[in-house]
Write a protein that holds these residues in place. Structure first.
Motif, PDB file in Angstrom:
ATOM      1  N   PRO A 234       0.807  -1.234   0.000  1.00 30.16           N
ATOM      2  CA  PRO A 234       0.000   0.000   0.000  1.00 30.16           C
ATOM      3  C   PRO A 234       0.833   1.275   0.000  1.00 30.16           C
ATOM      4  O   PRO A 234       1.905   1.338   0.602  1.00 30.16           O
ATOM      5  CB  PRO A 234      -0.815  -0.121   1.299  1.00 30.16           C
ATOM      6  N   ILE A 235       0.298   2.292  -0.653  1.00 28.80           N
ATOM      7  CA  ILE A 235       0.873   3.627  -0.550  1.00 28.80           C
ATOM      8  C   ILE A 235       0.573   4.178   0.850  1.00 28.80           C
ATOM      9  O   ILE A 235      -0.193   3.599   1.625  1.00 28.80           O
ATOM     10  CB  ILE A 235       0.318   4.571  -1.630  1.00 28.80           C
ATOM     11  N   HIS A 236       1.189   5.300   1.160  1.00 24.50           N
ATOM     12  CA  HIS A 236       0.988   5.905   2.477  1.00 24.50           C
ATOM     13  C   HIS A 236      -0.465   6.343   2.660  1.00 24.50           C
ATOM     14  O   HIS A 236      -1.055   6.988   1.791  1.00 24.50           O
ATOM     15  CB  HIS A 236       1.897   7.123   2.641  1.00 24.50           C
ATOM     16  N   CYS A 237      -1.036   5.979   3.780  1.00 29.51           N
ATOM     17  CA  CYS A 237      -2.383   6.411   4.159  1.00 29.51           C
ATOM     18  C   CYS A 237      -2.349   6.644   5.661  1.00 29.51           C
ATOM     19  O   CYS A 237      -2.377   5.690   6.450  1.00 29.51           O
ATOM     20  CB  CYS A 237      -3.421   5.353   3.774  1.00 29.51           C
ATOM     21  N   GLY A 238      -2.265   7.910   6.057  1.00 30.60           N
ATOM     22  CA  GLY A 238      -1.998   8.262   7.451  1.00 30.60           C
ATOM     23  C   GLY A 238      -2.951   7.660   8.453  1.00 30.60           C
ATOM     24  O   GLY A 238      -2.541   7.290   9.561  1.00 30.60           O
ATOM     25  N   ILE A 239      -4.228   7.518   8.113  1.00 30.66           N
ATOM     26  CA  ILE A 239      -5.198   7.050   9.105  1.00 30.66           C
ATOM     27  C   ILE A 239      -4.994   5.576   9.451  1.00 30.66           C
ATOM     28  O   ILE A 239      -5.433   5.131  10.518  1.00 30.66           O
ATOM     29  CB  ILE A 239      -6.651   7.290   8.650  1.00 30.66           C
ATOM     30  N   HIS A 240      -4.311   4.818   8.577  1.00 33.11           N
ATOM     31  CA  HIS A 240      -4.182   3.378   8.817  1.00 33.11           C
ATOM     32  C   HIS A 240      -2.737   2.896   8.860  1.00 33.11           C
ATOM     33  O   HIS A 240      -2.503   1.684   8.869  1.00 33.11           O
ATOM     34  CB  HIS A 240      -4.933   2.589   7.744  1.00 33.11           C
ATOM     35  N   GLU A 241      -1.784   3.797   8.913  1.00 32.02           N
ATOM     36  CA  GLU A 241      -0.399   3.339   9.001  1.00 32.02           C
ATOM     37  C   GLU A 241      -0.176   2.496  10.260  1.00 32.02           C
ATOM     38  O   GLU A 241       0.438   1.441  10.210  1.00 32.02           O
ATOM     39  CB  GLU A 241       0.562   4.524   8.978  1.00 32.02           C
ATOM     40  N   ALA A 242      -0.684   2.970  11.402  1.00 29.69           N
ATOM     41  CA  ALA A 242      -0.485   2.257  12.659  1.00 29.69           C
ATOM     42  C   ALA A 242      -1.796   1.897  13.349  1.00 29.69           C
ATOM     43  O   ALA A 242      -1.780   1.302  14.427  1.00 29.69           O
ATOM     44  CB  ALA A 242       0.376   3.104  13.600  1.00 29.69           C
ATOM     45  N   VAL A 243      -2.922   2.239  12.747  1.00 30.62           N
ATOM     46  CA  VAL A 243      -4.232   1.960  13.339  1.00 30.62           C
ATOM     47  C   VAL A 243      -4.981   0.975  12.441  1.00 30.62           C
ATOM     48  O   VAL A 243      -5.164   1.245  11.249  1.00 30.62           O
ATOM     49  CB  VAL A 243      -5.061   3.243  13.516  1.00 30.62           C
ATOM     50  N   PRO A 244      -5.426  -0.158  12.970  1.00 37.21           N
ATOM     51  CA  PRO A 244      -6.148  -1.133  12.145  1.00 37.21           C
ATOM     52  C   PRO A 244      -7.503  -0.603  11.685  1.00 37.21           C
ATOM     53  O   PRO A 244      -7.992   0.431  12.133  1.00 37.21           O
ATOM     54  CB  PRO A 244      -6.326  -2.329  13.090  1.00 37.21           C
ATOM     55  N   GLY A 245      -8.119  -1.375  10.781  1.00 37.02           N
ATOM     56  CA  GLY A 245      -9.486  -1.092  10.369  1.00 37.02           C
ATOM     57  C   GLY A 245     -10.463  -1.616  11.399  1.00 37.02           C
ATOM     58  O   GLY A 245     -10.059  -2.099  12.466  1.00 37.02           O
ATOM     59  N   PRO A 246     -11.746  -1.461  11.132  1.00 36.03           N
ATOM     60  CA  PRO A 246     -12.305  -1.058   9.843  1.00 36.03           C
ATOM     61  C   PRO A 246     -12.215   0.446   9.598  1.00 36.03           C
ATOM     62  O   PRO A 246     -11.913   1.219  10.497  1.00 36.03           O
ATOM     63  CB  PRO A 246     -13.762  -1.506   9.951  1.00 36.03           C
ATOM     64  N   THR A 247     -12.510   0.804   8.339  1.00 30.18           N
ATOM     65  CA  THR A 247     -12.588   2.198   7.938  1.00 30.18           C
ATOM     66  C   THR A 247     -14.051   2.618   7.919  1.00 30.18           C
ATOM     67  O   THR A 247     -14.903   1.875   7.438  1.00 30.18           O
ATOM     68  CB  THR A 247     -11.996   2.384   6.527  1.00 30.18           C
ATOM     69  N   GLY A 248     -14.325   3.794   8.448  1.00 26.98           N
ATOM     70  CA  GLY A 248     -15.697   4.294   8.469  1.00 26.98           C
ATOM     71  C   GLY A 248     -15.801   5.654   7.824  1.00 26.98           C
ATOM     72  O   GLY A 248     -14.794   6.344   7.577  1.00 26.98           O
ATOM     73  N   VAL A 249     -17.026   6.048   7.551  1.00 30.39           N
ATOM     74  CA  VAL A 249     -17.281   7.381   7.010  1.00 30.39           C
ATOM     75  C   VAL A 249     -17.134   8.407   8.129  1.00 30.39           C
ATOM     76  O   VAL A 249     -17.616   8.199   9.256  1.00 30.39           O
ATOM     77  CB  VAL A 249     -18.692   7.456   6.400  1.00 30.39           C
TER      78      VAL A 249
END
Length: 395
Positions: A265-280
């Motif tokens: 993956p490219i850099h994505c600050g919200i998930h570099e060190a924090v697992p999912g899930p991803t929410g709105v």
């Protein structure tokens, strides 16, 4: 009916009552999942184009698009059709009207309103020309008819064939035009024939996608995986390595020596060190903006929950352990890293904008061109290596 030989980049053309509907997964593969998002993504013609040779000065293309509208969010612009002559952009068109799919992002519910076709009128320079019409990457498009004031013939493409699979970033999310998604940028720069299997929200190591890639002719293959696994909190670290090995085994059944590139993956600050899930991000949504946030437990990584940092570690380990001389690893941070994010932040915290698509495509072109060259042209191969950030940046 449009001649199917004029359509490049689709894996299947469904004959409808009116025309041809391009799909980027074959019917047998789609039948193995009941996920509406996957079906919508596979029917959006990212990387699909009409490719013709003609002396015409006027083309008329009848299309029936299906647009998505998100309830409560700003209206998405209509998709664009990019017209290229001899590889150069000459026109852009939109198709007003058509069907509309209304989607509630908060509940997942959707409703469908049927619409009418549109005729696009394309003006060409005449003379013997190579013409491509790239279809909207994020708008399902049924092709109904093509008329011209001179004969048209299929454009033969003898360039090396590149098959790529990835997430919505590969699909082209937040790119405006169909030639803007980074795989298209890379393919045009590297002079390869692209089949884009970027599937928004659906790069989930589904076995039927690996079998599809196994059965698709290719001179170079790339797989960009990780962000959707984190988005859906789908697997734990223990399961990721064996799943990737299984995927690679399946692809290798059909392509035992084809250059194969694994891209993290490219850099994505919200998930570099924090697992999912991803929410709105509900606060942004109430302001009329679409943005995303990480909803996982920051302590979850210690218990095996995936972060992007963990994904990169596992993918690099898999490539190193396989000892495959035709397998390479590209660290996604070399395509878009933390320093890039400071200059070109992800507008919704998850997807790149057009400028960032361009940056990623320019950087990846240097990877895919040597890989294709090993099979089809003279060129330097990156097979069998783990590409470090320093090496990739020097390409």
């Amino acid at each position: 009916m449009i001649d199917p030989l004029l359509i490049h980049g689709a894996l299947e053309l469904e004959r409808t009552d009116r025309g041809l509907l391009p799909h980027r997964l074959p019917a047998w593969a789609r039948a193995q999942s009941d996920d509406p998002q996957l079906h919508h993504a596979a029917a959006q013609p990212a990387g699909v184009r009409l490719a013709i040779r003609t002396a015409a000065t006027r083309l008329e293309l009848d299309v029936l698009p299906t647009k998505r509208r998100y309830v409560g969010a700003p209206s998405r612009p209509d998709g664009w059709y990019d017209v290229l002559v001899g590889g150069e952009l000459v026109e852009r068109h939109q198709a007003p009207g058509g069907n509309v799919l209304h989607v509630d992002m908060m509940t997942g519910a959707s409703t469908f309103d049927a619409g009418e076709p549109t005729t696009l009128v394309l003006t060409l320079p005449g003379g013997d020309s190579e013409v491509e019409v790239w279809l909207p990457h994020d708008e399902q498009t049924e092709l109904l008819a093509l008329r011209a004031d001179a004969p048209v013939a299929p454009l033969e493409d003898d360039r090396p064939r590149w098959v790529h699979h990835g997430s919505s970033i590969s699909h082209g999310s937040l790119a405006t035009y169909p030639t803007e998604p980074w795989p298209v940028v890379a393919a045009r720069l590297a002079q390869v024939d692209l089949t884009n299997l970027g599937l928004g929200g659906s790069a989930l190591l589904d076995p039927f996608v690996a079998r599809t890639m196994r059965d698709t002719p290719a001179d170079v293959i790339s797989v960009k995986v990780g962000i959707n696994l984190v988005n859906q909190d789908l697997v734990r670290r223990r399961a990721l390595g064996p799943a990737v090995h299984g995927w690679l085994d399946t692809i290798r059944d059909g392509h035992p020596e084809t250059p194969l590139v694994i891209v993290s993956p490219i850099h994505c600050g919200i998930h570099e060190a924090v697992p999912g899930p991803t929410g709105v991000d509900t606060a942004a949504f109430t302001e009329g903006r679409v943005a995303f946030r990480a909803e996982g437990d920051p302590q979850g990584a210690a218990r095996g929950a995936l972060t992007l940092q963990a994904v990169r570690e596992v993918l690099a380990e898999v490539v190193e352990r396989r000892g495959d001389p035709h397998l390479s690893y590209v660290d996604g941070l070399t395509l878009y890293g933390p320093e890039d994010a400071e200059r070109l932040p992800l507008p919704d915290n998850l997807h790149p904008d057009a400028a960032t698509h361009r940056l990623i495509g320019e950087r990846f072109a240097a990877v895919v061109a040597p890989g294709a060259g090993q099979a089809g042209r003279a060129g330097r191969t990156v097979g069998g290596s783990i590409i470090s950030p320093e090496e990739s940046a020097c390409r």
